[in-house]
Motif scaffolding. Sequence first.
Motif, short mmCIF file in Angstrom:
data_model
loop_
_atom_site.label_atom_id
_atom_site.label_comp_id
_atom_site.label_asym_id
_atom_site.label_seq_id
_atom_site.Cartn_x
_atom_site.Cartn_y
_atom_site.Cartn_z
N SER A 323 19.42 48.11 55.44
CA SER A 323 20.72 47.89 54.56
C SER A 323 20.24 47.67 53.29
O SER A 323 21.12 48.39 51.82
CB SER A 323 20.37 45.91 54.43
OG SER A 323 19.35 45.38 54.79
N ASN A 324 18.99 48.12 53.29
CA ASN A 324 17.98 48.47 51.70
C ASN A 324 18.79 49.56 51.24
O ASN A 324 18.03 49.61 50.10
CB ASN A 324 16.19 48.30 51.78
CG ASN A 324 15.79 47.76 50.53
OD1 ASN A 324 15.90 47.30 50.13
ND2 ASN A 324 14.95 49.12 50.19
N LEU A 325 18.85 50.61 52.14
CA LEU A 325 19.47 52.07 51.34
C LEU A 325 20.69 52.20 51.61
O LEU A 325 21.77 53.00 51.25
CB LEU A 325 18.92 53.11 52.59
CG LEU A 325 17.47 52.59 52.21
CD1 LEU A 325 16.79 54.28 53.58
CD2 LEU A 325 16.52 52.82 51.35
N ASP A 326 21.47 50.61 52.15
CA ASP A 326 23.16 51.05 52.00
C ASP A 326 23.64 52.03 53.19
O ASP A 326 24.77 52.38 52.93
CB ASP A 326 23.78 51.59 50.74
CG ASP A 326 25.19 50.82 50.68
OD1 ASP A 326 25.55 49.86 51.61
OD2 ASP A 326 25.89 51.43 49.81
N ILE A 327 22.59 51.84 54.49
CA ILE A 327 22.85 52.64 55.53
C ILE A 327 23.41 51.66 56.86
O ILE A 327 22.73 50.69 56.69
CB ILE A 327 22.03 53.29 55.80
CG1 ILE A 327 21.63 54.05 54.79
CG2 ILE A 327 21.83 54.04 56.94
CD1 ILE A 327 20.10 55.45 54.94
#
Length: 614
Positions: A323-327
């Motif tokens: 989530s932190n990398l929008d993955i």
Amino acid sequence: MSSAYTNKLLMIDLSRESFETLPVSNDLKKDFIGGKGFGAKLLYDMVLPETDPLGKDNVLMFMTGPLTGTMAPAMRGCVVTKSPLTGIFLDSYFGGSFAPEIKYAGYDGLIIKGQAKKPVYIWINDDTVEIRDAWHLWGTDTLKANEQIKTELNDDTIKIASIGQAGENQVLFALVCCEYNRQAGRGGAGAVMGSKNLKAIAIKGSKLVSIHDPKRFTKACATAFKELEASPDVEAFRVAGTAASVDFANETGLLPHKNYQNGTFSKASKLADKGQARHLWLGSAACMGCPIRCSKIGAIRSGKYKGTITDIIEYESAALMGSNLDISDIRAVAHLTKLCDLYGMDSMSCGNLIGFAMEACEKGVIPSPQGISLCFGNIDAAEYLVHAIANRTGELGMLLSKGVKQASEEIGITAIDLAVHAKGLESPAWGPRGVSGMGLAYMTTDRGGCHQRGFTVTYELSGEWKGAPLDPLSPKGKARMVIALQNYSAGRDTLVNCDFGSYGISDDTYAELLSAATGQKTDPATLVETGERIWNLVRCFNLAQGLDPKKDTLAPRFVNEPLPDGPSKGHRISAEDMDYMRQEYYQLRGWDKKGIPLDKRLNQLRIAYAGHHK
Ligand code: SF4
């Protein structure tokens, strides 16, 4: 008197290519019990102020607890050293079977000092210790090194702690891999090992761990197993490990998304337990002698990374690499995490750093590396950075290998506002803006940004602490709770028990296990008091090493930017809130207004070092 202590520490000097055993004094056992306590006291005594964490004078310790290697369930080991990432105390915990083997070889802990002139590995076979050439292993990943040493020694039952290329290259958040998928992950212990030219430690023991009162101990173990079986929390860990926390963190607005800018992610559930079960998991796995079995074995079953052997993607990695990398593709997250494991690099810090770099690039603070579109959601860009950081290649790889604090300071003021850490340790995957007590825990944690010694989230969201109401957004009432949790966890870390065991095993049972195993009469209050002693000693160590108490603070993002989404939308932890919590915390700890422990409290805790740090 027989006891679960071996009463010996093995000290190996790599500069002199020598080793000796040191006795464990009764005072050390009485005041510090084991694990974190032994490590903190020895580090304080052995590592002088100004010591270079990557120099020959730093020590690297592998400590067990008095119950490690016994029948007591869910016991582990810890690495203690001065962190190259933060410049202060570091303790980092690992499961598996490496720590019990230290006991079986006849030691309560290993202390490594000095620096080898060329790559070596240490081979400990009970009382025999050899320092062996490791040129042929240099450049291998963590698991390959493990496999090659077992082949070389012709024994696959040997237990091994190794570093990968990240440790060799002294990436400041490199880890130590202790057998398969059990890592001392945080704070850069792998870089310290690399700086000593130490590729691995191989160990085999044939000794039994003595028990002071076997009948009483067996009874206490039976109670502990029953308590674990009766706990619904433990059952939840058995079913889904920490992966289910992704949904919980998302619903409560604490999940990092896009370098912690947001607290929710619309595709979070793809990263959680059900997504992992569908794409990865094949069966359960456990550390030695643990009935909880929170871990998984598995393989990526479809897509680009098909065939990669993996295990559970713990909440922290799922969030920081996902989530932190929008993955949202859990298979890609498993692939990135596996790369980190093989290189021997902390996937939490790495995910945090890649998020930092993606945001910095999108905002024009740094340029994209040539041919790479460094933006959120780009899996290939994330993979590019994992390789670049571990190998310290390219300008950006070199920069990020120093950790987010140093990297942001080298870039300049606009980057500092995007760096999410406490005292140089990249923050874990629990954004604190909706739970201010968690903010105070990050501000004051002894090793920097850490969620494992003062996890307030469940108490704050339940609105209650020890029967009294608690507002998660208010700064009031947080200091008392955080101090109690910190002392408690430091006390438990002397046993080196797994945190998950505490969800089932009662305080009385832990004390009974310890008393029966060692003959040292203990109760729950003594464990907590020992935790407080350790916490204060570590504070003295950190101040002696140059910690500025002004660093008891939070990342600018959490202070200046209101949370844009989730149930606590609009909230931040203001400078005034931080000041309120900090002053209350110092006062309750018996420290002065600047955060320096006062002699009165140190004397009460029998810490005979008052003034050492002044
Ligand atoms: S609960 Fe999980 S991490 Fe903890 S000791 Fe057991 S298997 Fe290892």
